[in-house]
Design a protein around this motif. Structure first.
Motif, PDB file in Angstrom:
ATOM      1  N   ARG A  91      -0.984   4.023  -8.671  1.00  0.00           N
ATOM      2  CA  ARG A  91      -0.311   3.804  -7.395  1.00  0.00           C
ATOM      3  C   ARG A  91      -0.469   2.359  -6.935  1.00  0.00           C
ATOM      4  O   ARG A  91       0.448   1.783  -6.355  1.00  0.00           O
ATOM      5  CB  ARG A  91      -0.861   4.769  -6.354  1.00  0.00           C
ATOM      6  CG  ARG A  91      -0.537   6.214  -6.699  1.00  0.00           C
ATOM      7  CD  ARG A  91      -0.990   7.163  -5.620  1.00  0.00           C
ATOM      8  NE  ARG A  91      -0.586   8.525  -5.959  1.00  0.00           N
ATOM      9  CZ  ARG A  91      -0.674   9.551  -5.122  1.00  0.00           C
ATOM     10  NH1 ARG A  91      -1.135   9.367  -3.912  1.00  0.00           N
ATOM     11  NH2 ARG A  91      -0.289  10.745  -5.499  1.00  0.00           N
ATOM     12  N   MET A  92      -1.633   1.789  -7.202  1.00  0.00           N
ATOM     13  CA  MET A  92      -1.843   0.391  -6.819  1.00  0.00           C
ATOM     14  C   MET A  92      -0.969  -0.535  -7.666  1.00  0.00           C
ATOM     15  O   MET A  92      -0.426  -1.515  -7.183  1.00  0.00           O
ATOM     16  CB  MET A  92      -3.320   0.026  -6.930  1.00  0.00           C
ATOM     17  CG  MET A  92      -4.186   0.774  -5.929  1.00  0.00           C
ATOM     18  SD  MET A  92      -5.938   0.369  -6.056  1.00  0.00           S
ATOM     19  CE  MET A  92      -5.964  -1.177  -5.152  1.00  0.00           C
TER      20      MET A  92
ATOM     21  N   LEU B 170      -0.016   5.448  -0.944  1.00  0.00           N
ATOM     22  CA  LEU B 170      -0.807   6.654  -0.793  1.00  0.00           C
ATOM     23  C   LEU B 170      -0.438   7.369   0.494  1.00  0.00           C
ATOM     24  O   LEU B 170      -1.182   7.403   1.432  1.00  0.00           O
ATOM     25  CB  LEU B 170      -2.304   6.316  -0.762  1.00  0.00           C
ATOM     26  CG  LEU B 170      -2.795   5.532  -1.957  1.00  0.00           C
ATOM     27  CD1 LEU B 170      -4.268   5.297  -1.837  1.00  0.00           C
ATOM     28  CD2 LEU B 170      -2.482   6.225  -3.240  1.00  0.00           C
TER      29      LEU B 170
ATOM     30  N   ALA C 155       0.866  -1.145   0.000  1.00  0.00           N
ATOM     31  CA  ALA C 155       0.000   0.000   0.000  1.00  0.00           C
ATOM     32  C   ALA C 155       0.901   1.191   0.000  1.00  0.00           C
ATOM     33  O   ALA C 155       2.070   1.105   0.184  1.00  0.00           O
ATOM     34  CB  ALA C 155      -0.847   0.013   1.234  1.00  0.00           C
TER      35      ALA C 155
ATOM     36  N   THR D 266       2.644  -0.984  -6.520  1.00  0.00           N
ATOM     37  CA  THR D 266       2.912  -1.954  -5.467  1.00  0.00           C
ATOM     38  C   THR D 266       2.516  -3.359  -5.895  1.00  0.00           C
ATOM     39  O   THR D 266       2.536  -4.279  -5.089  1.00  0.00           O
ATOM     40  CB  THR D 266       2.118  -1.614  -4.197  1.00  0.00           C
ATOM     41  OG1 THR D 266       0.731  -1.615  -4.512  1.00  0.00           O
ATOM     42  CG2 THR D 266       2.505  -0.255  -3.673  1.00  0.00           C
TER      43      THR D 266
ATOM     44  N   LEU E 278      -3.827   9.599   2.237  1.00  0.00           N
ATOM     45  CA  LEU E 278      -4.760   8.799   3.002  1.00  0.00           C
ATOM     46  C   LEU E 278      -4.342   8.727   4.459  1.00  0.00           C
ATOM     47  O   LEU E 278      -3.674   7.806   4.869  1.00  0.00           O
ATOM     48  CB  LEU E 278      -4.823   7.384   2.410  1.00  0.00           C
ATOM     49  CG  LEU E 278      -5.166   7.385   0.929  1.00  0.00           C
ATOM     50  CD1 LEU E 278      -5.002   6.006   0.361  1.00  0.00           C
ATOM     51  CD2 LEU E 278      -6.574   7.891   0.725  1.00  0.00           C
TER      52      LEU E 278
ATOM     53  N   SER F 176      -3.625  -2.780   5.304  1.00  0.00           N
ATOM     54  CA  SER F 176      -4.009  -2.387   6.668  1.00  0.00           C
ATOM     55  C   SER F 176      -4.458  -3.585   7.514  1.00  0.00           C
ATOM     56  O   SER F 176      -4.670  -4.677   6.999  1.00  0.00           O
ATOM     57  CB  SER F 176      -5.101  -1.320   6.653  1.00  0.00           C
ATOM     58  OG  SER F 176      -4.737  -0.245   5.809  1.00  0.00           O
TER      59      SER F 176
ATOM     60  N   TYR G 200      -0.498  -4.176  -6.802  1.00  0.00           N
ATOM     61  CA  TYR G 200      -1.803  -4.481  -6.237  1.00  0.00           C
ATOM     62  C   TYR G 200      -2.888  -4.669  -7.280  1.00  0.00           C
ATOM     63  O   TYR G 200      -4.007  -5.010  -6.965  1.00  0.00           O
ATOM     64  CB  TYR G 200      -2.217  -3.408  -5.239  1.00  0.00           C
ATOM     65  CG  TYR G 200      -2.873  -3.997  -4.033  1.00  0.00           C
ATOM     66  CD1 TYR G 200      -2.108  -4.651  -3.080  1.00  0.00           C
ATOM     67  CD2 TYR G 200      -4.241  -3.945  -3.856  1.00  0.00           C
ATOM     68  CE1 TYR G 200      -2.701  -5.220  -1.976  1.00  0.00           C
ATOM     69  CE2 TYR G 200      -4.835  -4.517  -2.749  1.00  0.00           C
ATOM     70  CZ  TYR G 200      -4.058  -5.144  -1.818  1.00  0.00           C
ATOM     71  OH  TYR G 200      -4.654  -5.723  -0.725  1.00  0.00           O
TER      72      TYR G 200
ATOM     73  N   ALA H 136      -1.775   2.603   4.203  1.00  0.00           N
ATOM     74  CA  ALA H 136      -1.368   3.503   3.131  1.00  0.00           C
ATOM     75  C   ALA H 136      -0.339   4.538   3.583  1.00  0.00           C
ATOM     76  O   ALA H 136       0.709   4.685   2.964  1.00  0.00           O
ATOM     77  CB  ALA H 136      -2.589   4.182   2.518  1.00  0.00           C
TER      78      ALA H 136
ATOM     79  N   ALA I  80       4.858   2.805   3.396  1.00  0.00           N
ATOM     80  CA  ALA I  80       3.627   2.038   3.543  1.00  0.00           C
ATOM     81  C   ALA I  80       3.869   0.701   4.241  1.00  0.00           C
ATOM     82  O   ALA I  80       4.928   0.091   4.131  1.00  0.00           O
ATOM     83  CB  ALA I  80       2.996   1.802   2.170  1.00  0.00           C
TER      84      ALA I  80
ATOM     85  N   SER J 213      -7.869   4.265   4.280  1.00  0.00           N
ATOM     86  CA  SER J 213      -6.816   3.470   3.651  1.00  0.00           C
ATOM     87  C   SER J 213      -7.553   2.430   2.810  1.00  0.00           C
ATOM     88  O   SER J 213      -8.048   1.440   3.344  1.00  0.00           O
ATOM     89  CB  SER J 213      -5.929   2.787   4.698  1.00  0.00           C
ATOM     90  OG  SER J 213      -4.888   2.071   4.065  1.00  0.00           O
TER      91      SER J 213
ATOM     92  N   ASN K 296     -11.877  -1.642   5.067  1.00  0.00           N
ATOM     93  CA  ASN K 296     -11.188  -0.546   4.390  1.00  0.00           C
ATOM     94  C   ASN K 296     -12.096   0.586   3.951  1.00  0.00           C
ATOM     95  O   ASN K 296     -11.704   1.739   3.963  1.00  0.00           O
ATOM     96  CB  ASN K 296     -10.408  -1.079   3.192  1.00  0.00           C
ATOM     97  CG  ASN K 296      -9.265  -1.967   3.617  1.00  0.00           C
ATOM     98  OD1 ASN K 296      -9.469  -3.095   4.078  1.00  0.00           O
ATOM     99  ND2 ASN K 296      -8.045  -1.480   3.508  1.00  0.00           N
TER     100      ASN K 296
END
Length: 543
Positions: free
Chosen positions: A275-276, A14, A12, A279, A18, A471, A281, A487, A525, A467, A417
């Motif tokens: 951004r995801m 951000l 994560a 990572t 976030l 998490s 994601y 995040a 993160a 987030s 989330n």
């Protein structure tokens, strides 16, 4: 949960976008509202509009340490790092483990100081999804690797979570490959049956054979428990309501709204997706190419996978990563697993007392239902017993069993989330009291949704601190809750009435750049964080 489990969940970032959830107790709990934020409380540093100050303006490290915080050491594992740190209550590093790999999701600290840790095999990229791993290592206190197990091939790939068992075995989560044609033959909507294949999750129990390898001694496959109501001529056909223990193969996309995006929504979504992807994601395909192909598409147009663009801030678009199982936890006395499937926004309970053969069917085991789902919660319309308004989980992470003095009182803690939460996105932590009877098992009224109707306790922030992925949360022995807002890399402890007594903004990480297309993920993160007691057997006498 076994003694002081240390799990994690994965990439994560951000950063300041976030801020961590700073909450007030849920009004439904009749608990007093927390006091106004003090100067040391992160809420006091937020901008008036609910946003966070720029990351370079936020002091990192320890921010709050009040009397009454539960004493121990916090496990900090930055996503862009090959290091794992043990941090004391003053925010100081007291020990560091080093590895050859960046995180492949979470870890677990044993009583003798050994750490089981998931690693990320960057060279195994046939299929790519968030939380990708491929290898598990057992690492001694001094960093020596004493055992490793690799599963990263064209058929199965480890990802996200790990759970050591009382018998010395290890539970692992993996994707399992099925072709597009197989998915369609089992009722998958062809529009969402992608060329990359269909990768439902399996849970494997592995008996280690040191120093390398292991024997798979038990398997549960989500593929064995499908249902579909699209085509009576295809496998698994049936009414969803009549098969609450089975998983709708189209649950991840069948209710999606087809709507046009505004320019602002599209820009927000594209930024989050980039951004995801940074990572890992978002799974499937070359994200750089996909971005280029989609760049000039009008709002509401289909993306490179043929699907309408999702609303901003929500989970990734459907891919071969069907369920994205990001957490599993074991309850020894009842021999049960709780599993998080965020792409369908549900928690599941599975009977571990089955044999592998029984786990593939609907009979056998201590509960008599084989590997079918015994309880599910979060999105009842997935099994025909609710509507969209009944959805309660929004891309959740990190379910864990809570200890109880009563054999029939089963409770689970989960980080909710809040992605695409109606009325506004915000994160929360929920404590759920499951509808369980010691003699009858999990109970519900015929054709009704599984309970509970509401959380027994909730910690959230109406001001929409968020987030949207990664998490976690941990219930501490003193009754407080340790929350990892992944995040921005924030870890904080709250009392049952919502008072922040310990707050830490991770200052570490960023020395390793992931081998992925797109921009580098913010370095601070955290996938998850866990605290162990100061007298934990694996730590005592070593610091």
């Amino acid at each position: 949960m076994t003694c002081m489990t240390l799990h994690l969940r994965l990439p994560a970032f951000l950063p300041a976008l976030l801020p961590c959830l700073l909450v007030a107790p849920s009004p439904a709990q009749d608990k007093p509202a927390p006091p106004p934020p003090s100067a040391g409380d992160p809420a006091a540093q937020a901008k008036p509009d609910g946003g966070a100050p720029p990351a370079d303006e936020e002091p990192r490290g320890l921010r709050v340490h009040e009397k009454g915080a539960w004493d121990g050491y916090t496990i900090i594992q930055p996503l862009n790092s090959k290091k794992v740190h043990l941090v004391d209550m003053d925010g100081e590093i007291v020990h560091t483990w080093e590895s050859a790999y960046t995180p492949g999701a979470w870890l677990f600290l044993e009583d003798d100081g050994r750490m089981f840790r998931c690693g990320r095999k960057e060279d195994k990229t046939r299929f790519h999804g968030g939380g990708i791993g491929g290898i598990v290592q057992e690492i001694a206190w001094d960093g020596t690797v004493t055992w490793e197990y690799e599963l990263a091939n064209d058929e199965r790939m480890l990802h996200h979570d790990i759970e050591p068992m009382p018998n010395g075995n290890i539970l692992l989560v993996a994707w399992e490959n099925h072709t597009r044609e197989e998915a369609i033959a089992n009722g998958r909507d062809e529009e969402f049956a992608l060329e990359e294949g269909f990768w439902p999750d399996v849970i494997l129990e592995v008996k280690p054979t040191r120093p390398k390898g292991g024997e798979i001694v038990w398997t549960w496959r989500s593929w064995d428990h499908l249902v579909q109501d699209r085509d009576a001529k295809k496998a698994g056909y049936g009414a969803l309501r009549e098969h609450p223990g089975r998983i709708d193969i189209n649950a991840d996309q069948r209710y999606e709204e087809k709507k046009k995006e505004t320019d602002a929504e599209r820009k927000k979504r594209e930024e989050l997706e980039k951004r995801m992807r940074a990572t890992g994601y978002v799974g499937g395909g070359d994200s750089a190419d996909a971005d280029a192909k989609d760049k000039d598409k009008a709002p509401g147009a289909k993306g490179t996978d043929g699907k309408d663009a999702p609303p901003p801030g929500g989970p990734p678009k459907p891919s071969g990563d069907w369920l994205h199982t990001n957490g599993v936890d074991y309850l020894p006395g009842q021999d049960l697993l709780v599993v998080s499937a965020p792409h369908v926004c549900e928690l599941w309970v599975i009977d571990h007392s089955t044999t592998t053969a029984q786990a593939a069917g609907s009979a056998g085991g201590r509960r008599g239902h084989g590997g079918d789902l015994l309880w599910r919660w979060g999105n009842p319309r997935n099994y025909g017993c609710g509507a969209g308004a009944d959805k309660k989980l929004f891309y959740q992470h990190d379910p864990s069993w809570l200890p109880s003095a009563e054999p029939g009182d089963l409770r689970v803690l989960v980080f909710n989330n809040g992605a695409e939460r109606p009325g506004g996105e915000y994160s929360s932590v929920e404590e759920l009291a499951l509808p369980f009877d010691a003699k009858r098992g999990f109970v519900r009224e015929k054709d009704a949704a599984f309970g509970p109707a509401a959380a027994a306790w909730s910690y959230h922030v109406p001001e929409k601190y968020l987030s949207p992925f990664i998490s976690g949360a941990q219930r501490l022995p003193n009754g407080d809750t340790l929350i990892c807002c992944g995040a921005p890399g924030r870890v904080f402890e709250v009392t049952s009435d919502g008072r922040v007594v310990w707050d830490y903004l991770n200052p570490m990480g960023g020395e390793v750049e992931l081998i992925l297309p797109g921009p580098k993920a913010p370095p601070k993160a955290l996938f998850r964080a866990v605290r162990v007691p100061r007298d934990h057997p694996g730590v005592k006498g070593k610091i």
